[in-house]
Each structure stands twice: as C-alpha cells, then as structure tokens.
Scaffold this motif. Structure first.
Motif, PDB file in Angstrom:
ATOM      1  N   ILE A 105       0.828  -1.210   0.000  1.00  0.00           N
ATOM      2  CA  ILE A 105       0.000   0.000   0.000  1.00  0.00           C
ATOM      3  C   ILE A 105       0.864   1.262   0.000  1.00  0.00           C
ATOM      4  O   ILE A 105       0.553   2.246  -0.677  1.00  0.00           O
ATOM      5  CB  ILE A 105      -0.971  -0.002   1.203  1.00  0.00           C
ATOM      6  CG1 ILE A 105      -2.137  -0.959   0.919  1.00  0.00           C
ATOM      7  CG2 ILE A 105      -1.500   1.402   1.506  1.00  0.00           C
ATOM      8  CD1 ILE A 105      -3.066  -1.171   2.094  1.00  0.00           C
ATOM      9  N   LYS A 136      -0.278   3.811  -3.040  1.00  0.00           N
ATOM     10  CA  LYS A 136      -1.386   4.614  -2.513  1.00  0.00           C
ATOM     11  C   LYS A 136      -1.729   5.833  -3.371  1.00  0.00           C
ATOM     12  O   LYS A 136      -2.735   6.501  -3.123  1.00  0.00           O
ATOM     13  CB  LYS A 136      -1.115   5.033  -1.067  1.00  0.00           C
ATOM     14  CG  LYS A 136       0.138   5.851  -0.849  1.00  0.00           C
ATOM     15  CD  LYS A 136       0.366   6.048   0.637  1.00  0.00           C
ATOM     16  CE  LYS A 136       1.632   6.850   0.905  1.00  0.00           C
ATOM     17  NZ  LYS A 136       1.903   6.975   2.359  1.00  0.00           N
ATOM     18  N   ARG A 152      -6.422   0.227  -1.999  1.00  0.00           N
ATOM     19  CA  ARG A 152      -6.592  -0.768  -0.932  1.00  0.00           C
ATOM     20  C   ARG A 152      -7.120  -2.097  -1.478  1.00  0.00           C
ATOM     21  O   ARG A 152      -6.609  -3.169  -1.158  1.00  0.00           O
ATOM     22  CB  ARG A 152      -7.514  -0.244   0.166  1.00  0.00           C
ATOM     23  CG  ARG A 152      -6.888   0.844   1.018  1.00  0.00           C
ATOM     24  CD  ARG A 152      -7.667   1.112   2.288  1.00  0.00           C
ATOM     25  NE  ARG A 152      -7.037   2.182   3.045  1.00  0.00           N
ATOM     26  CZ  ARG A 152      -5.984   2.010   3.850  1.00  0.00           C
ATOM     27  NH1 ARG A 152      -5.450   0.798   3.993  1.00  0.00           N
ATOM     28  NH2 ARG A 152      -5.459   3.030   4.499  1.00  0.00           N
TER      29      ARG A 152
END
Length: 214
Positions: free
Chosen positions: A77, A81, A87
């Motif tokens: 992540i 991100k 996610r």
C-alpha cells in the motif's frame, strides 16, 4: 456506432498503422510476467503513467510473488497509494501472489482461464499478459479501443466482448499480434474522446466517423 468496414479498407488502415509504428509497445513498465500481471491489475481505472510512477520502486524490491508476500499488504500500500482503489488492488495483488506461490510454483500461468482465476484479473488483463508476454494475438479491449472501433468501423460492437470478436474476425491475421496496441495508441493520442485530432489523422479518409473535426 459506425458500420463494419470491409476487408480491404481494414487492411489499408493497419498497413498505415504499421508504417507509422512497426513495433508498437504497451506503455506499462514491467520486468517479467509477474510484474506485468501486477501492473495491468493496478492499471484498472488508472493511467499507465500513474501506475509506472508507483511501480518503479516497488518492482525493484518485489518482482516475484514470494517477494510481494514478504513485503506484505501494508508495505505494498505504501508504494501504490497514489493509484485509485489502491486498498482493494493491494488485497488482490497479495491474494494472487499467494495463489501463484501455492498453486503454480511462483510462475505465471499462460492460459486465459488460469489467469482469469486470479483475484483482480479479468479477461482484459489476461489478454494483455497473453499478448505482451507470450506474444499470443489476444485482443485486450479497453475504453480507447471500444471508442476507436465504434467510431471508425474497424471493429464496431455494443460491448467489449463484441469489439474483441470483431477484431479477431475482421483484422487480417498478419496484423493481429499488434492490433490492440495500434488501436490503443491511436485512441490515446489521436482519436481522443472529446477532441479527436481528425485533421492530422492518418486514416481520416478511411474512417466512418460522421462527426470528424475540421
């Protein structure tokens, strides 16, 4: 939706595409079959450029399923991100990596059915991997190809499956390997959604698009 172009017109279109770009390449950066699967899975509803920015550092430390598992979901992540839906995509990448390790000895399978059985891998992703890594003439239909296919008449269809079939049925075999790359690049840089660049288009005289820009 434009009407289906005839064989000779389609052959001329792809002859021009080939003359302009003999060896078109996908723009997602990867170092092996596994990183290609991950990159394509991450590219859903994201730009190739955005994915490449995120994965350059990632693939230096996690270029195999086992290394990705060692990195873990939270570690992944941190790298992705900046990508939309990161996610859910991270969960899928970890899940598919686990399956590859446990069921395929860490290798990426080269059948469409096996690829599509992996979390986050749909038909389009499977076709990209089959085409780019194993050089199988699979046609990965994205929004660019759907638009170009229907505007021009090269491969019209009401949905992506119909457009995929239209490419397979109507594009001459000698152009099948690179067909989806030529169409993607044409849609991305010339036959744009809002402002198609018709005046400088190399297939303007062959295209069925009625609303050509001046």
């Amino acid at each position: 939706m434009a009407k289906q172009l005839d064989y000779h017109t389609i052959r001329e279109i792809f002859t021009r595409f080939h003359a302009a770009e003999p060896e078109p390449k996908g723009e997602l950066e990867h170092v092996n079959a596994y990183t290609l699967v991950v990159a394509v899975a991450l590219s859903a509803q994201a730009t190739d450029a955005g994915v490449n920015r995120a994965t350059r550092a990632l693939f230096k430390i996690a270029d195999t399923p086992q290394k990705m598992l060692d990195l873990g979901e939270e570690g992944l992540i941190e790298h992705i991100k900046t990508i939309g839906l990161y996610r859910n995509k991270a969960k899928n990448v970890i899940k598919l990596s686990k399956i590859l390790v446990e069921e395929y000895g860490g290798e990426v399978p080269n059948s469409r059915a096996a690829l599509q059985s992996l979390p986050g891998v749909g038909r389009k992703t499977a076709n990209v991997v089959l085409n780019m890594w194993w050089h199988y003439p699979a046609q990965a239909v994205d929004t660019h190809i759907f638009r170009v296919g229907n505007r021009t008449g090269i491969c019209p269809g009401k949905n992506v499956d119909a457009v995929e079939r239209a490419i397979e049925d109507n594009v001459p075999v000698d152009f099948q390997q690179h067909a989806h790359h030529w169409l993607i690049l044409h849609g991305r840089y010339h036959c744009k959604a809002r402002k198609p660049m018709c005046p400088t288009c190399i297939i303007r005289d062959l295209c069925q698009f009625e609303d050509k820009t001046i």
